[in-house]
Design a protein around this motif. Structure first.
Motif, mmCIF file in Angstrom:
data_model
loop_
_atom_site.group_PDB
_atom_site.id
_atom_site.type_symbol
_atom_site.label_atom_id
_atom_site.label_comp_id
_atom_site.label_asym_id
_atom_site.label_seq_id
_atom_site.Cartn_x
_atom_site.Cartn_y
_atom_site.Cartn_z
ATOM 1 N N TRP A 329 62.465 5.336 82.979
ATOM 2 C CA TRP A 329 62.020 3.981 82.665
ATOM 3 C C TRP A 329 61.088 4.014 81.454
ATOM 4 C CZ3 TRP A 329 57.652 0.961 82.304
ATOM 5 C CH2 TRP A 329 57.827 -0.415 82.449
ATOM 6 N N ALA A 332 63.100 4.687 78.367
ATOM 7 C CA ALA A 332 63.913 3.528 78.005
ATOM 8 C C ALA A 332 63.050 2.468 77.329
ATOM 9 C CB ALA A 332 64.590 2.943 79.247
ATOM 10 N N VAL A 333 61.854 2.265 77.859
ATOM 11 C CA VAL A 333 60.949 1.277 77.270
ATOM 12 C C VAL A 333 60.571 1.695 75.850
ATOM 13 C CG1 VAL A 333 58.564 0.488 77.363
ATOM 14 C CG2 VAL A 333 60.019 0.301 79.372
ATOM 15 N N LEU A 683 66.963 -1.107 81.936
ATOM 16 C CA LEU A 683 65.824 -0.677 82.749
ATOM 17 C C LEU A 683 66.190 -0.588 84.221
ATOM 18 C CD1 LEU A 683 62.834 -2.633 81.206
ATOM 19 C CD2 LEU A 683 63.677 -0.369 80.691
ATOM 20 N N GLU A 684 67.083 -1.489 84.661
ATOM 21 C CA GLU A 684 67.505 -1.493 86.060
ATOM 22 C C GLU A 684 68.049 -0.112 86.438
ATOM 23 O OE1 GLU A 684 70.760 -4.131 86.633
ATOM 24 O OE2 GLU A 684 70.467 -4.317 88.778
ATOM 25 N N GLU A 685 68.956 0.351 85.563
ATOM 26 C CA GLU A 685 69.588 1.660 85.743
ATOM 27 C C GLU A 685 68.532 2.774 85.770
ATOM 28 O OE1 GLU A 685 73.001 1.591 85.570
ATOM 29 O OE2 GLU A 685 73.165 3.732 85.968
ATOM 30 N N MET A 687 65.394 2.608 86.372
ATOM 31 C CA MET A 687 64.517 2.537 87.535
ATOM 32 C C MET A 687 65.215 3.079 88.775
ATOM 33 S SD MET A 687 61.585 1.880 88.510
ATOM 34 C CE MET A 687 60.496 0.771 87.664
#
Lengths: 790, 790
Positions: A329, A332-333, A683-685, A687
């Motif tokens: 996460w 990715a951010v 982000l879903e992925e 997380m």
């Protein structure tokens, strides 16, 4: 122009040629001596370490069982045996998705071919304009089956337009389904991957220079401040090009040493010797083993001082850093957001996987990138349109007179009539042939100058350039006679509505040419692909003259990868031909179908048995494939519009104008619907994976795991004590880091290479593939990649 | 064609006209009765509540002091008095940056004008081709000063080319400096802003529908999972269009009630009455106050049930949500990243500030957006090129015969010779004039259909469309005679190299036309702008007939905003004219300079005294301004290329071909260097502000602060008990929220409106501007914005 009979004869010749290739392949592949040429992938993946059939010394080299040669097509069912999931496991997602392009071709063109043959051929034949025109124009039989045969102003053109609609809709439908499927394959692949360094890592370029501070400190402080909860550690990038040179030299010497030691073991009575001077040609004769040992010792002293220089000198740390986070996460951010107020600093992006990185381009500054892109796009434009100019110049020099002037002693030979006519036919084309042969290399070089930092990106860019070249010089160049430069000139002086008309009119006339092209380049070319004549010869030559040690044999075997820069543009050209001719001359379609089916089988076989991808980009090339097929659709629509306007079917224009607009908006929709899956990491992925990780293996020391994943590959060849030193060096700047993790990362057992002998760990051992703890499932060929690095 | 003398006369007339406007302005502005027309900004910002000069009853309305009228230019120094920082404070950054466009124009064109006049005019005059050609072509004196006067093949063209280089470099240099400055102004402005709801909030579109769950629950769960550390709360969006209608109706009735109560207070002896029926024209006569009170009571019952429906019915919650985070960093991360595996769901973007939101477009689904964009771009294309077709059709109907047929009773009047000739001259142009008048409205409507959710974005899109219209129909349309449709047709049938030539040749000939255009549209138009004749008349008409209460007067005063959709494209047209003519006919430049200087003064005055921006986009329009000036440069370079090719200065072509390439790459560089500052919010910045906040005011309850910032404005007009209900309703889904914050957000004192009287809080009170706790520094005009909402 060719008649149907001519095409038939040509087809027969090409089919026979292809069969000859296949027969040769069937004979050669069962010979144990060729096993490393036709099945290298199994050696690399550890499935095989020596040819399967053992026996007497002759049987080891040649298979005398004639029966096996008769079943010369049995590689085909073998190639189909593996399921897609197994192929993903065996050769990676890139290869599996590459094969899907061929099945996509079949899915698109099988229904189109049936529909076109059933409906269009009767319509075209029954019109019979050309029977009346026979005296004026020389038309081939093929043209009787094409749209040329339909009378101007005929109502029948609406059938063609309706089919163009049907084909466009069908193609878009299949493209949509395929994009959807590939995108979900990609996400699933990324989701099911085990822990990888690149999932946690972001490459940061243009780290600003703060006076009195090192790049490491600056970056550390910046990310600690702006990503306080997720920042974990970072890996500096050293400018180690000079050091890499020394490493290569030591490897060479080590290789000679191994060779000599082997030699002396076999013949203990005869110590190998060599001369001391240049290339061992002159000078004092010395004991070889002693000589190389001494040389290596000397070199290692050199290396030590150079290594000290690289590590101590802050100038050798590039303003680039691999920053790792404690969760996917966080990475990715960081990869997707803008970091700094000055958008040219702190450029973050996903890090490519370690073996995919092109280290040399990491240090290019931002301004330079803009300039480089501009220069390269101008050069590509020039190359595509003006490449004939330098070649014509070289050709004018490389004639027989010139040759005689340069080498007068050749005159008696050249003046022989037979040889003279051969040379006259051969020489002018030579420059062009050499150019076309090295073109992919030139394009790859151009992409490297553009500054992409991943091999996968470089290959994609080279493929794009090659596609432009083929589109202009093969497709347009064949339709309109003359060089691309002449075309460009003509186009600039024609009205925009005239261009599709000019091209559209000549399209049906060139069908026979393209049919021949498909047979020669497609059918016979693919049969040549499976035969691997060039690698076969090179392997045996190397084996005979160069191979000294087992390691050299491994190097000689190196099968390379599928070669996307060349294969993707070629595929896309076939899509273009099929889509353009579907309505115009449908008789071309079966030839395309045969190509797709045959090429699918061949590449499936090659991917299973031969090729070995250097990197895994998780099908990052798919958006390009998709958009080039869309471009083919647009080209076909424009050309049909131009063709019909010469047929005075002007009332059809509005119908055909709508089609490109709809196609374009379909493309835009697909772009926004699917492309983010190839560019960003949701982000879903991230997380979900993080949570899964935390619950299943909460005790992992991520910092140690990531510590050296992005160390420049040549530093991996350091000896133990040196590695510790590097880590200490690096940890000095990690002042605030946890002492326990520091200890664990400063001497990780997996990086230890036993000094001197056995050779450095990136030498490949088929029997025991190296297991990097930080890249646990990376295929062993990993090491090869490092080999190719500068 | 016009001679120098003609231009002089025209200039004199226009200057006199402008002076007349200024004089009228000087007279009108000092009249107290006009105070609300010429100084509304001061009323709105609370600086003034009644005209400054008080005295006897006549003095309240008319200023009889003649002396003040003589100093008719003293608004100019006044306008210049305010510093830029004060203007940003007073009118916002948008207005301040808008003024910078004018100073940019001056900065670019002052040196260019001097250089062009000093160098080019002597060069052009000394060439004197046209003296010899006089018999063949009718040329004006202006042309003697232009490039037309230079002999073909003259070496002097290299001076023109050198100057084109110099002008391009200078313009790019100024553009770079200005972009840099505006970007840093924007960042500084955003950094120095106090706490705003939009800094913490992200608008999420396309929340997926999960069966059996409300949108609120789905969103809550999603963001709690994927932004666990930063997610704070969310605000659902209700589809309240029907309810808004009822609110508007109640306001109208409330207004009548106030009016009648006022009336009865003044004349207590005479109770106002009205008839019960339609519009009060027939029916039983009743007491007005009682009647309205009763009506309002009835309506409020209706509203209550409608409100229940909106709040209870889950269907009225749109799949859109305003999600707030506990830090700017969290919001920046969420706005810039992709959330979901399906990239068409959970689309996150920065929330516009509450008063900037265009509520109606929030519910448009993703697929529909693609279709809408396609349809609108096709319509814009049709509008730009084919707008003359429907107008010609209307014109063919709207002739005198048609009028006589429709209204035979008018025949005697129409047949009068004077009136007939007037109508014949007037009617055909009427349709066109009406069209041009409503064009900005049409373009705005189109932008709304496209689905942008912020007023600022809508205005930018409308401005872009208007620019295309002006470029094609004013610039190209004036240079090449004929409608845009004819041009399009001609261009499609010309070769691409012919087009710049065709246009280039006519450019110098049209210089006189554009000089006149600048004087009429620019000079006189700007003088008309400061006079505000239309708002003046409308205000007084409204004041006379419509204004019943103080609230109505406020509404009648509403000054509107600068009107970017119209002013920006106009400005960009002047940049285009200046850049194109700089080398061709430099005598045009001084006229442009006068325009920029005068318009700068006028708009500075208007921004200080009149206009009132509805929203603050922090100069988000600057990238558009920049790229359109770049486009002007490109157009000028192409046209000069075409012009010189007709002058047989072919050897200059390579020199001129390089220029557009360099300009384009400069543009690309600027785009990557500065544009992110306008599209993204750097994490560094967000983190700094967060840290500052935490240290200075750590005790703030952010959740309460954000609770209702993004509630649909009409819900703000609820009475106290209703608001509580809404909050309870909303908080029911916030099951996990902190109970203390729940209490504080469920009855925030600032939202309380005393039931019935005084009227709802969005009525404006100049003496006590409403202070919304959740938007503490928002200017009081805030409320006006809501007024304009549907």
């Amino acid at each position: 122009m060719a008649t149907l009979q001519d095409i038939g004869v040509s087809a027969l010749i090409n089919v026979l040629g292809a069969f000859a290739f296949l027969l040769a392949f069937a004979l050669l592949r069962v010979q144990p001596i060729n096993d490393r040429v036709y099945f290298p992938k199994w050696y690399i993946s550890g499935g095989r370490s020596s040819p399967r059939r053992a026996g007497n010394s002759v049987g080891k080299l040649v298979n005398l069982d004639i029966k096996t040669s008769f079943t010369f097509l049995n590689w085909m069912p073998q190639a189909l045996k593996m399921s897609e999931a197994e192929i993903i496991n065996h050769a990676g997602l890139d290869s599996a998705v590459f094969l899907r392009i061929y099945t996509l071709g079949l899915k698109i063109f099988v229904p189109i071919t049936i529909l076109a043959l059933v409906i269009l051929i009767p319509v075209n034949v029954s019109s019979g304009t050309l029977f009346f025109l026979r005296k004026e124009l020389v038309m081939s039989n093929i043209d009787k089956l094409s749209i040329s045969n339909v009378r101007p102003r005929s109502i029948k053109f609406f059938i063609h337009i309706a089919l163009q609609y049907a084909f466009t809709i069908w193609t878009c439908f299949m493209l949509y389904k395929e994009y959807d499927h590939v995108a979900s394959m990609r996400l699933h692949f990324l989701a099911s991957q085990r822990r990888h360094a690149e999932q946690f890592t972001v490459v940061v370029r243009n780290v600003p220079h703060v006076s009195g501070r090192s790049v490491l400190d600056t970056a550390e402080q910046f990310f600690k401040k702006n990503h306080p909860n997720t920042y974990l550690c970072q890996q500096a990038v050293y400018n180690a090009n000079k050091f890499a040179k020394l490493v290569r030299k030591r490897d060479r010497l080590q290789n000679w040493l191994d060779y000599n030691q082997l030699k002396s073991e076999r013949h203990p009575d005869k110590r190998p010797t060599r001369k001391k001077g240049f290339l061992g040609i002159w000078g004092e004769r010395v004991d070889s083993i002693e000589y190389y040992k001494q040389q290596i010792k000397l070199l290692e002293k050199n290396m030590a001082s150079e290594r000290q220089k690289v590590l101590k000198d802050s100038k050798s740390i590039l303003p680039v850093s691999f920053v790792s986070f404690n969760s996917r996460w966080g990475a990715a951010v960081c990869a997707q957001t803008q970091q700094s107020k000055n958008p040219t600093l702190w450029l973050t992006n996903w890090a490519p996987e370690p073996r995919d990185i092109y280290w040399r381009n990491l240090a290019i500054p931002f301004v330079s990138l803009t300039v480089r892109k501009l220069i390269i796009s101008l050069s590509v434009f020039a190359l595509v349109f003006f490449y004939m100019i330098p070649i014509a110049f070289v050709q004018s020099l490389a004639n027989l007179e010139g040759l005689e002037r340069v080498a007068p002693f050749l005159r008696p030979v050249i003046e022989l009539k037979f040889i003279k006519s051969f040379l006259q036919g051969f020489l002018p084309g030579l420059a062009l042939k050499i150019f076309l042969y090295i073109l992919p290399t030139i394009l790859m070089l151009m992409s490297k100058v553009e500054g992409y930092i991943a091999h996968s990106a470089l290959e994609r860019r080279a493929a794009a350039k090659y596609y432009y070249f083929m589109l202009v010089n093969v497709f347009l160049g064949s339709i309109i006679a003359g060089t691309a430069f002449e075309q460009l000139d003509a186009f600039l002086h024609q009205s925009p509505t005239q261009i599709p008309r000019t091209i559209g009119v000549s399209i049906p006339m060139k069908a026979t040419f393209f049919i021949t092209y498909i047979m020669v380049d497609g059918w016979a070319g693919i049969a040549g692909e499976i035969l691997r004549l060039k690698p076969l010869i090179i392997f045996h030559l190397k084996n005979m003259f160069l191979v000294k040690t087992e390691r050299d044999r491994e190097k000689a075997m190196n099968p390379g990868s599928v070669g996307f820069p060349k294969t993707l543009p070629r595929l896309q050209l076939y899509f273009l031909l099929g889509i353009v001719y579907a309505v115009v001359t449908p008789i071309l379609l079966p030839f395309i179908l045969v190509f797709f089916a045959f090429a699918y089988l061949v590449y499936r076989h090659q991917i299973v048995n031969v090729y070995n991808q250097q990197y895994e980009s998780a099908a990052a090339f798919w958006p390009h494939v998709h958009s080039r097929i869309i471009a083919s659709l647009l080209i076909s629509q424009l050309l049909l519009l131009g063709l019909l306007s010469t047929k005075k079917a002007a009332n059809s224009t509005p119908l055909l104008v709508i089609l490109p607009i709809l196609t374009l908006s379909f493309h835009n929709y697909c772009k926004s619907r699917f492309e983010p899956a190839f560019r960003k990491y949701p982000l879903e992925e991230a997380m979900e994976k993080d949570i899964l990780d935390r619950t299943t293996e909460s005790d992992i020391n991520l910092k140690a795991y990531l510590a050296d994943a992005y160390l420049h590959p040549i530093f991996h060849s350091f000896e133990e004590e040196e590695l510790v030193e590097v880590n200490v060096e690096r940890n000095r700047s990690h002042t605030a880091s946890d002492p326990t993790t520091e200890i664990s990362s400063s001497s990780p057992p997996h990086q230890v290479n036993h000094p001197r002998s056995p050779p450095p760990h990136y030498v490949y051992h088929p029997s025991s593939p190296p297991q990097h703890a930080y890249h646990p499932h990376s295929p062993p060929h990993y090491a090869y990649h490092y080999e190719n690095e500068p």
